[in-house]
Design a protein around this motif. Structure first.
Motif, PDB file in Angstrom:
ATOM      1  N   SER A  47      -0.319  -9.662 -13.504  1.00 38.06           N
ATOM      2  CA  SER A  47      -0.594  -9.096 -14.831  1.00 38.06           C
ATOM      3  C   SER A  47      -0.646  -7.586 -14.800  1.00 38.06           C
ATOM      4  CB  SER A  47      -1.896  -9.661 -15.382  1.00 38.06           C
ATOM      5  OG  SER A  47      -2.982  -9.308 -14.536  1.00 38.06           O
ATOM      6  N   SER A  48      -1.142  -7.029 -13.682  1.00 36.24           N
ATOM      7  CA  SER A  48      -1.215  -5.570 -13.565  1.00 36.24           C
ATOM      8  C   SER A  48      -0.051  -5.002 -12.771  1.00 36.24           C
ATOM      9  CB  SER A  48      -2.530  -5.156 -12.901  1.00 36.24           C
ATOM     10  OG  SER A  48      -2.574  -5.614 -11.560  1.00 36.24           O
ATOM     11  N   GLY A  49       0.795  -5.875 -12.220  1.00 40.15           N
ATOM     12  CA  GLY A  49       1.935  -5.406 -11.445  1.00 40.15           C
ATOM     13  C   GLY A  49       1.536  -4.739 -10.154  1.00 40.15           C
ATOM     14  N   ARG A  50       0.559  -5.343  -9.449  1.00 40.91           N
ATOM     15  CA  ARG A  50       0.075  -4.712  -8.228  1.00 40.91           C
ATOM     16  C   ARG A  50      -0.110  -5.725  -7.106  1.00 40.91           C
ATOM     17  NH1 ARG A  50      -3.914   0.243  -9.630  1.00 40.91           N
ATOM     18  NH2 ARG A  50      -2.910   0.860 -11.576  1.00 40.91           N
ATOM     19  N   SER A  51       0.118  -5.222  -5.888  1.00 41.99           N
ATOM     20  CA  SER A  51      -0.200  -5.978  -4.688  1.00 41.99           C
ATOM     21  C   SER A  51      -0.836  -5.024  -3.690  1.00 41.99           C
ATOM     22  CB  SER A  51       1.060  -6.592  -4.077  1.00 41.99           C
ATOM     23  OG  SER A  51       0.769  -7.257  -2.868  1.00 41.99           O
ATOM     24  N   THR A  52      -1.756  -5.533  -2.897  1.00 41.57           N
ATOM     25  CA  THR A  52      -2.361  -4.729  -1.844  1.00 41.57           C
ATOM     26  C   THR A  52      -2.247  -5.463  -0.521  1.00 41.57           C
ATOM     27  OG1 THR A  52      -4.554  -5.652  -2.222  1.00 41.57           O
ATOM     28  CG2 THR A  52      -4.004  -3.630  -3.394  1.00 41.57           C
ATOM     29  N   LEU A  53      -2.054  -4.704   0.525  1.00 39.35           N
ATOM     30  CA  LEU A  53      -2.079  -5.226   1.893  1.00 39.35           C
ATOM     31  C   LEU A  53      -3.294  -4.627   2.578  1.00 39.35           C
ATOM     32  CD1 LEU A  53      -0.728  -6.853   4.211  1.00 39.35           C
ATOM     33  CD2 LEU A  53       0.425  -4.723   4.859  1.00 39.35           C
ATOM     34  N   TYR A  54      -4.175  -5.504   3.021  1.00 40.06           N
ATOM     35  CA  TYR A  54      -5.393  -5.091   3.707  1.00 40.06           C
ATOM     36  C   TYR A  54      -5.227  -5.362   5.192  1.00 40.06           C
ATOM     37  CZ  TYR A  54     -10.375  -5.143   4.948  1.00 40.06           C
ATOM     38  OH  TYR A  54     -11.596  -4.916   5.540  1.00 40.06           O
ATOM     39  N   ILE A  55      -5.441  -4.336   6.006  1.00 40.93           N
ATOM     40  CA  ILE A  55      -5.368  -4.472   7.458  1.00 40.93           C
ATOM     41  C   ILE A  55      -6.764  -4.210   8.008  1.00 40.93           C
ATOM     42  CG2 ILE A  55      -4.317  -3.665   9.607  1.00 40.93           C
ATOM     43  CD1 ILE A  55      -1.950  -2.630   7.970  1.00 40.93           C
ATOM     44  N   ALA A  56      -7.330  -5.213   8.641  1.00 38.88           N
ATOM     45  CA  ALA A  56      -8.680  -5.091   9.201  1.00 38.88           C
ATOM     46  C   ALA A  56      -8.613  -4.584  10.639  1.00 38.88           C
ATOM     47  CB  ALA A  56      -9.381  -6.436   9.154  1.00 38.88           C
ATOM     48  N   ALA A  57      -9.585  -3.763  10.981  1.00 35.96           N
ATOM     49  CA  ALA A  57      -9.754  -3.288  12.363  1.00 35.96           C
ATOM     50  C   ALA A  57      -8.433  -2.821  12.959  1.00 35.96           C
ATOM     51  CB  ALA A  57     -10.380  -4.391  13.217  1.00 35.96           C
ATOM     52  N   SER A  58      -7.860  -1.784  12.384  1.00 38.04           N
ATOM     53  CA  SER A  58      -6.529  -1.333  12.777  1.00 38.04           C
ATOM     54  C   SER A  58      -6.449  -0.975  14.264  1.00 38.04           C
ATOM     55  CB  SER A  58      -6.119  -0.124  11.929  1.00 38.04           C
ATOM     56  OG  SER A  58      -7.050   0.920  12.092  1.00 38.04           O
ATOM     57  N   GLN A  59      -5.249  -1.178  14.820  1.00 39.31           N
ATOM     58  CA  GLN A  59      -4.984  -0.924  16.232  1.00 39.31           C
ATOM     59  C   GLN A  59      -3.747  -0.033  16.360  1.00 39.31           C
ATOM     60  OE1 GLN A  59      -4.331  -4.845  17.808  1.00 39.31           O
ATOM     61  NE2 GLN A  59      -6.428  -5.528  17.386  1.00 39.31           N
ATOM     62  N   PRO A  60      -3.598   0.704  17.466  1.00 38.40           N
ATOM     63  CA  PRO A  60      -2.396   1.541  17.639  1.00 38.40           C
ATOM     64  C   PRO A  60      -1.097   0.748  17.492  1.00 38.40           C
ATOM     65  CG  PRO A  60      -4.048   2.177  19.227  1.00 38.40           C
ATOM     66  CD  PRO A  60      -4.594   0.962  18.524  1.00 38.40           C
ATOM     67  N   GLY A  61      -1.106  -0.518  17.890  1.00 40.12           N
ATOM     68  CA  GLY A  61       0.077  -1.355  17.759  1.00 40.12           C
ATOM     69  C   GLY A  61       0.446  -1.671  16.317  1.00 40.12           C
ATOM     70  N   ASP A  62      -0.431  -1.345  15.373  1.00 44.41           N
ATOM     71  CA  ASP A  62      -0.123  -1.537  13.948  1.00 44.41           C
ATOM     72  C   ASP A  62       0.736  -0.402  13.405  1.00 44.41           C
ATOM     73  OD1 ASP A  62      -3.490  -2.786  13.325  1.00 44.41           O
ATOM     74  OD2 ASP A  62      -1.658  -3.880  13.848  1.00 44.41           O
ATOM     75  N   SER A  63       0.924   0.660  14.180  1.00 46.57           N
ATOM     76  CA  SER A  63       1.707   1.809  13.726  1.00 46.57           C
ATOM     77  C   SER A  63       3.144   1.394  13.439  1.00 46.57           C
ATOM     78  CB  SER A  63       1.687   2.913  14.791  1.00 46.57           C
ATOM     79  OG  SER A  63       0.370   3.361  15.020  1.00 46.57           O
ATOM     80  N   ALA A  64       3.567   1.600  12.214  1.00 42.39           N
ATOM     81  CA  ALA A  64       4.894   1.186  11.747  1.00 42.39           C
ATOM     82  C   ALA A  64       5.003   1.583  10.277  1.00 42.39           C
ATOM     83  CB  ALA A  64       5.074  -0.330  11.885  1.00 42.39           C
ATOM     84  N   THR A  65       6.144   1.273   9.683  1.00 42.61           N
ATOM     85  CA  THR A  65       6.296   1.423   8.237  1.00 42.61           C
ATOM     86  C   THR A  65       6.122   0.058   7.595  1.00 42.61           C
ATOM     87  OG1 THR A  65       7.766   3.342   8.390  1.00 42.61           O
ATOM     88  CG2 THR A  65       7.862   2.049   6.356  1.00 42.61           C
TER      89      THR A  65
END
Lengths: 115, 111
Positions: B69-87
């Motif tokens: 309805s609002s045209g939105r999505s969110t991606l939540y990443i918990a406890a980020s790690q260096p291996g999460d580095s990316a686009t």
């Protein structure tokens, strides 16, 4: 499942030349689509092939053309290359060309540089 | 014209932080919404797929929500790690499996 493989991984061409990029779809996938990703941008849809026929096309000129073969491998051909054609070209496959509910499997891409 | 916008364009955080990546889209009649990860010079890896009838999907430390309805999505990443580095790229399906992508959020997680 073998995944989606693309070749070549990198190539350099000059303006005006022609290029053919190849894609081998994941086993059992009869639909393939191609995307162009310029540096720093999201991928842009070029076209999709289903059972060897084009069934959807994005905003790309006719010098971008494709083929899909009975074994579900495919080609992207670009004629009269321009500098702006420099990009990562991604191939993606899925099981059918239907409602869009299927997950696409992407290849690693072919990096084209036009000088 | 169908458009997808991702905010922020780039993000640099220390390891351990919880992150929220935002995606907005103009087409309310979407089939589904997907989040992808792309490592430098590489192809796309699908992370989460949310069907239009769903509100969220979870996989490990990742959670994605969808509000059509609002045209939105969110991606939540918990406890980020260096291996999460990316686009991280979001995309919605515009029919016959055509994906419409945003430009992505470049994430750097430093130790």
């Amino acid at each position: 499942e073998t995944g989606v493989t693309q070749s070549p991984t990198h190539l350099i061409k000059t303006r005006g030349q022609q290029v053919t990029l190849r894609c081998s779809s994941q086993s059992g996938h009869n639909t393939v689509s191609w995307y162009q990703q310029a540096l720093g941008q999201g991928p842009q849809f070029i076209f999709q092939y289903y059972r060897e026929e084009e069934n959807g096309r994005g905003n790309f000129p006719p010098r971008f053309s494709g083929l899909q073969f009975p074994n579900y491998s495919s080609e992207l051909n670009v004629n009269a290359l321009e500098l702006d054609d420099s990009a990562l070209y991604l191939c993606a496959s899925t099981r059918d060309a239907g409602s869009g509910a299927n997950v696409l499997t992407f290849g690693a891409g072919s990096r084209l540089t036009v000088l | 014209k169908q458009e997808v916008t991702q905010i922020p364009a780039a993000l640099s955080v220390p390891e351990g932080e919880n992150l929220v990546l935002n995606c907005s889209f103009t087409d309310s009649a979407i089939y589904n919404l997907q989040w992808f990860r792309q490592d430098p010079g590489k192809g796309l890896t699908s992370l989460l797929l949310i069907q239009s009838s769903q509100r969220e999907q979870t996989s490990g430390r990742l959670n994605a929500s969808l509000d059509k309805s609002s045209g939105r999505s969110t991606l939540y990443i918990a406890a980020s790690q260096p291996g999460d580095s990316a686009t991280y790229l979001c995309a919605h399906t515009g029919g016959y499996n055509k994906l419409i992508f945003g430009a992505g959020t470049r994430l750097a997680v430093h130790p």
